[in-house]
Design an enzyme around this catalytic site. Sequence first.
Site, PDB file in Angstrom:
ATOM      1  N   GLU A  91      -0.942  -5.688   8.782  1.00  0.00           N
ATOM      2  CA  GLU A  91      -0.259  -4.554   8.151  1.00  0.00           C
ATOM      3  C   GLU A  91      -0.792  -3.260   8.754  1.00  0.00           C
ATOM      4  O   GLU A  91      -1.492  -3.259   9.749  1.00  0.00           O
ATOM      5  CB  GLU A  91      -0.464  -4.567   6.636  1.00  0.00           C
ATOM      6  CG  GLU A  91      -1.910  -4.426   6.202  1.00  0.00           C
ATOM      7  CD  GLU A  91      -2.089  -4.436   4.692  1.00  0.00           C
ATOM      8  OE1 GLU A  91      -1.084  -4.445   3.973  1.00  0.00           O
ATOM      9  OE2 GLU A  91      -3.248  -4.427   4.236  1.00  0.00           O
TER      10      GLU A  91
ATOM     11  N   ASP B  27      -6.068   4.695   3.488  1.00  0.00           N
ATOM     12  CA  ASP B  27      -4.872   4.564   4.331  1.00  0.00           C
ATOM     13  C   ASP B  27      -4.551   5.870   5.051  1.00  0.00           C
ATOM     14  O   ASP B  27      -3.395   6.256   5.197  1.00  0.00           O
ATOM     15  CB  ASP B  27      -3.660   4.140   3.494  1.00  0.00           C
ATOM     16  CG  ASP B  27      -3.917   2.891   2.665  1.00  0.00           C
ATOM     17  OD1 ASP B  27      -4.706   2.052   3.117  1.00  0.00           O
ATOM     18  OD2 ASP B  27      -3.322   2.760   1.580  1.00  0.00           O
TER      19      ASP B  27
END
Length: 442
Positions: A196, A14
């Site tokens: 997302e 991420d």
Amino acid sequence: MPNPILPLWEYIPDGEPRVFGDRVYLYGSHDRAACQDFCDFKLKVWSAPIDDLNSWQCHGDSFRTKDGGERPADPDWTRRECYAPDVIEKDGKYYLYSYIVGSKGAVGVSDKPEGPFKCLGQYLYGEDEKVGDDGIFNDAGVLVDDDGRVYVYYGFTESNMNELDPADMRTVIPGSYKRPVIDDTDNAPEEQRFFEASSIRKINGRYYFIYSPCKGSRLAYAISDSPTGPFEYKGYIVDNSQDYPGGNNHGSVAQINGQWYVFYHRMTNNTIMSRRACVEPIEILPDGTIPPVEMTSLGFEKSLDPYKITPAEIACVIKGGCYITEKDIFTRVITNIKDGDIFGYKYFDFGEDYTGDSLTIAMKVRGMGVKCKVKVLLDDENGEELGELEIGTGDGVYTAKLKNVTGRHALYFKAYHGIEGWTKPYFDIKPLLEVEEYVIMK
């Protein structure tokens, strides 16, 4: 550094890259090698000088939701896992935004980009104020615009945004809520529909919304002339499942010494819960679009040197049932290699000067009790066969003659044995795939 760009033992998915001063900082979640859950109870920060991208330094834990090491927990309202942080600078302070499972986000502040970050608390908004995502601000990406206004983009299966008060960097400005940032309805094609991983950048006067779409393992992007949209889908930047075991994707872009890069992650340990940081150079065209790039083994390198030891774990092609896994913090192997499985590396520079007829390759393996062979193929899985290694039943270093190669090429390896019905693995490639100068013979 080749891909993955951080040391063997580190799992940072991420990734949000940010350049502050003369260093590039990588903020991200923290995975655990043998865990069945995403992420950890801590965040870590790594950085490198912008003029030496091979020298990454760990700054330790920047934020914790559980006591550990030399630091107590930062928030006082939860002890759950923390995910996907972003860090931005405003008026000489550095603000961290992280999603915490089951909480209304978390905001921290530090005098230094590496932290540690003092917890300011959760987002602030009135009981009747409109926010999305049940107020948890999943995977928040934050933008400080040139006029000083602050925007936060967030959501899981819904793309939301709000404006924040720059006075405290966490109070939601009334009436600022907007959805969707990019289409998140069933009307949008799956490769475009928001899932997302919101990340926001302003580049050459345009606003880039980078995110993970519903279909595939890509980082998609959309562009707008305004921070509040509308954003127009333009395509995808990188796909971490192309010829590789796929999973989610989350990352962003940064310009370092004039070159743009996309930071992303890819999977290890045969699970989507063990993800490692990777990077590829990208180009932003005059019209603002970003041509898709392939996954490579290169990272920040221009090319790989075939005459130096190449770790097995930097393979950017993994096809079949084999996968990269951690044996210990010093050792990573490609394991579970069966008939027809393929692994590959992009790209080696073999040079132009050697005029001999052949090269020699040496491969260090752990045998699985059955003899097999490994074809060495040029440029793709159906490419020219350069040679073939015969692998014995036990551990060892096995060698073979290869046709001479010059120039820049990918190498692919295909395992086979020809025994009908055999399903057991052949061997583990130990941490090294060796192609060394001393074994090149005229």
